[in-house]
Design an enzyme around this catalytic site. Structure first.
Site, PDB file in Angstrom:
ATOM      1  N   HIS A   1       0.807  -1.234   0.000  1.00 39.71           N
ATOM      2  CA  HIS A   1       0.000   0.000   0.000  1.00 39.71           C
ATOM      3  C   HIS A   1       0.837   1.280   0.000  1.00 39.71           C
ATOM      4  CE1 HIS A   1       0.982   0.310   4.239  1.00 39.71           C
ATOM      5  NE2 HIS A   1       0.446   1.527   4.226  1.00 39.71           N
TER       6      HIS A   1
ATOM      7  N   HIS B   1       1.613   6.722  -1.146  1.00 46.04           N
ATOM      8  CA  HIS B   1       0.673   6.011  -0.286  1.00 46.04           C
ATOM      9  C   HIS B   1      -0.585   5.747  -1.107  1.00 46.04           C
ATOM     10  CE1 HIS B   1      -2.002   4.990   3.009  1.00 46.04           C
ATOM     11  NE2 HIS B   1      -0.914   4.884   3.781  1.00 46.04           N
TER      12      HIS B   1
END
Length: 167
Positions: free
Chosen positions: A74, A89
């Site tokens: 992620h 992110h």
């Protein structure tokens, strides 16, 4: 299709300069203030821009070293050759998905090129899990004298498009 046709179809690798920052995805580039998370919208981690993803391909924003690749896929960090540090992110709170829907193509410590495929994310899985897929590019450290990167105007960008004016 003949052999020459196949060779022409082969993906071309674009060469970027070491001071160039590229769009991490096919997306709409948005200001930090439009991100639906206070840590990112208030730029608590550093200068931040957002990307509203059009598909799930995420690429390296710059030439450098993949300093961090979270096991969940992620988030990752790239250290540019001039020592500027960039954090990507993917989505908001997607760490809670524990890697489900994220396919990683590089490992921590790898040398990477701007525009190189690093992560493929299943946007439908993010949506079904109830998370926001807005993806952030955060400048956590910058080596230039004005302390920030001057980005192009917000709007639609293509994966690998140069998005900084200069470093």
């Amino acid at each position: 299709m003949d052999l020459f046709g196949k060779l022409k179809k082969k993906e071309e690798t674009k060469i970027y300069g070491d001071n160039e920052v590229t769009a991490i995805a096919n997306a709409k580039m948005i200001p930090a203030s439009a991100i639906n998370d206070p840590a990112f919208s208030k730029e608590m981690l550093g200068q931040t821009i957002g990307f509203e993803l059009k598909d799930g391909l995420i690429v390296s924003p710059a030439n450098g070293t993949l300093e961090v690749m979270f096991p969940t896929g992620h988030a990752f960090g790239v250290r540019m050759h001039d020592d500027t540090a960039l954090l990507v992110h993917i989505g908001i709170d997607t760490v809670e998905m524990d890697g489900e829907g994220f396919q990683v193509f590089a490992k921590q410590g790898d040398k990477v090129r701007a525009g190189q495929k690093l992560v493929k994310v299943d946007l439908d899985k993010i949506k079904k899990a109830g998370f926001d897929s807005t993806t952030m590019l955060i400048v956590t450290e910058v080596s230039n004298s004005n302390g920030k990167i001057d980005f192009i105007d917000f709007g639609d960008v293509e994966c690998g498009e140069i998005i900084n004016k200069s470093l």
